[in-house]
Every structure is written in C-alpha cells, then in structure tokens.
Design an enzyme around this catalytic site. Structure first.
Site, PDB file in Angstrom:
ATOM      1  N   ASP A 243      31.452  26.641   7.210  1.00 48.05           N
ATOM      2  CA  ASP A 243      32.768  26.285   6.686  1.00 48.05           C
ATOM      3  C   ASP A 243      33.315  25.118   7.491  1.00 48.05           C
ATOM      4  O   ASP A 243      33.358  25.176   8.726  1.00 48.05           O
ATOM      5  CB  ASP A 243      33.725  27.474   6.784  1.00 48.05           C
ATOM      6  CG  ASP A 243      33.379  28.589   5.803  1.00 48.05           C
ATOM      7  OD1 ASP A 243      32.393  28.447   5.067  1.00 48.05           O
ATOM      8  OD2 ASP A 243      34.101  29.605   5.793  1.00 48.05           O
TER       9      ASP A 243
ATOM     10  N   ASP B  36      36.355  34.160  -6.402  1.00 44.91           N
ATOM     11  CA  ASP B  36      36.919  34.794  -5.215  1.00 44.91           C
ATOM     12  C   ASP B  36      37.939  35.816  -5.691  1.00 44.91           C
ATOM     13  O   ASP B  36      38.876  35.473  -6.421  1.00 44.91           O
ATOM     14  CB  ASP B  36      37.602  33.757  -4.322  1.00 44.91           C
ATOM     15  CG  ASP B  36      36.651  32.625  -3.936  1.00 44.91           C
ATOM     16  OD1 ASP B  36      35.461  32.911  -3.751  1.00 44.91           O
ATOM     17  OD2 ASP B  36      37.112  31.469  -3.843  1.00 44.91           O
TER      18      ASP B  36
END
Length: 244
Positions: free
Chosen positions: A8, A129
C-alpha cells in the site's frame, strides 16, 4: 490458490492502514521497490499495489513508486486506487501493469464500467470493499446502500480478470479473515474471487483455499511477521473445493 502480497502506497512509502483508516497508518518502508523485490525473492509471482493517495484524490498519485516497483520485479502486478476514467486505465496498462483494479467508478457508473470491461477484457479487476456486507467507496470513506453480493451480479457474465472482495472490518487487524463471507462471494459467481482482509496465519490461508477462493491478498501479516510468504505459499496448496 494464488497469493498476492500487498504493498500500500502513501506518500511514496509502503504503509498499512487498520480498517482503511488513514489516521491509523503504520510505515513499513520508505523503499517500496525493495519490498517488492523481497517478495519476489521469497517466491511471490503476483503483487497487489494500492495507491492510497489516489483512492482519496480520484487519480493515481504514486506513479513514481509504481514505476520503480515494476522496474525491480518480474511479476504479475496490479494496481488499485483512484482509477476512474479510461485514460487512466490505458496509461497504467501501458506503464506495464498486468491489470488494474476499479471500485468506486464501477459502483457510480456501472454501464461505463461494463464498456471498459469489454474494451479491456481480462485486464480489469472489480474491487468490492464491504463494511457489514455493504459496498464502501472513495477509499472506504463512504458506505453505500448496495449489498456486495448483489452488486457483483451486475458484472457476473462480463470478462473481468477477477473480483477482489475486501472485508473492511478485518483488514489490517490480524484477527483472521471473514471466511464465510468470502465463501459466499465465491459461490455467487463463476469469476475468480480474491479474498482480502485479515489473513494472519498459514491456517487462514488454508481455510480460504479450502473454501474455494481463487486467490488471497496478504498484507500486514507479512510485515508484522505473523506469517512468512514461504508458509503462506505452502498453505495455499491446500486442495481447493469447487464453488457451488
């Protein structure tokens, strides 16, 4: 089962967030390319990249770091975060990414997203998500009223590369994945489903493989040391039950 170690990116650094909260950030490296190279040395063949700045801004902002990673490894790499128009899709694929992940734009513009899938078959990944089963958008800062399992049916017959299903409640918490939610998602579609969120131990990997998941993303566990990539790769060889 394929394994996709995660990097990330935030401000050009390799970080992890807890439950998608930008205020709960841990920096693991200032050199994401070296992290990627390490994963490759340990046996990884796939790499999942997220542009956290891009997810908030609506356009990728860590392209220098992405370029450095692509130059450092020979792996199948994908990127998500802020990809919301065709020009961005095209430029990222030309950059050398194997596939790109879209989430918010798919929810907001489903017909446009379907057109993009047709134009770039096998290159686009739908990132779903979910918070309590409902689709979250804009870098997890907003939660919609759309149920994840229902949403995915809109694209179930399109030539997507895969679906990444992230359970926000477990992401970055090192408390195990929501195996049942992942099993339900994989059982609802014929497309490959990639489990994301909460993978902490080799047993978690084996459980997801046994549940029929095509792939799993592993993030914080690899950085925190609760799981090595070698252990995860061995566990991923668990016989996979066919989705029903």
């Amino acid at each position: 089962m394929q394994l996709w170690p995660a990097i990330d990116l935030l401000g050009g650094r390799c970080v992890r967030l807890q439950q998608g909260d930008y205020a709960r950030e841990t920096v693991f490296s200032n050199d994401p390319a070296s992290v990627a190279a390490g994963f490759q040395r340990d046996g990884a063949r796939h790499l999942h990249l997220v542009d956290l700045d891009g997810a908030r801004a609506g356009k990728p902002l860590n392209l220098d770091a992405v370029r450095a990673i692509l130059a450092a490894v020979d792996m199948e790499c994908e990127l998500g975060g802020g990809i919301r128009d065709e020009a961005t899709i095209e430029s990222l694929l030309e950059l050398g990414l194997s596939r790109v992940v879209l989430g918010t734009s798919a929810l907001k513009q489903p017909e446009w997203f379907r057109d993009m899938i047709a134009k770039y078959p096998g290159k686009l990944v739908l990132g779903i998500d979910a918070r309590d089963g409902f689709v979250a958008t804009h870098g997890w800062l907003e939660t919609s009223t759309v149920q994840a399992v229902e949403f995915v049916q809109l694209f179930a017959d399109d030539p997507l590369a895969a679906i990444i299903y992230t359970d926000i409640a477990t992401d970055g918490m090192l408390q195990g994945p929501n195996v049942e939610a992942m099993r339900e998602m994989q059982a609802s579609v014929r497309l490959p489903v990639v489990a994301s969120g909460g993978v902490t131990t080799a047993q978690d990997v084996a459980d997801l493989a046994a549940a029929g998941l095509h792939s799993a993303i592993i993030g914080r566990a690899l950085y925190a040391g609760t799981l090595t990539l070698k252990e995860a790769l061995a566990a991923a060889k668990t016989p996979i039950a066919s989705p029903t």
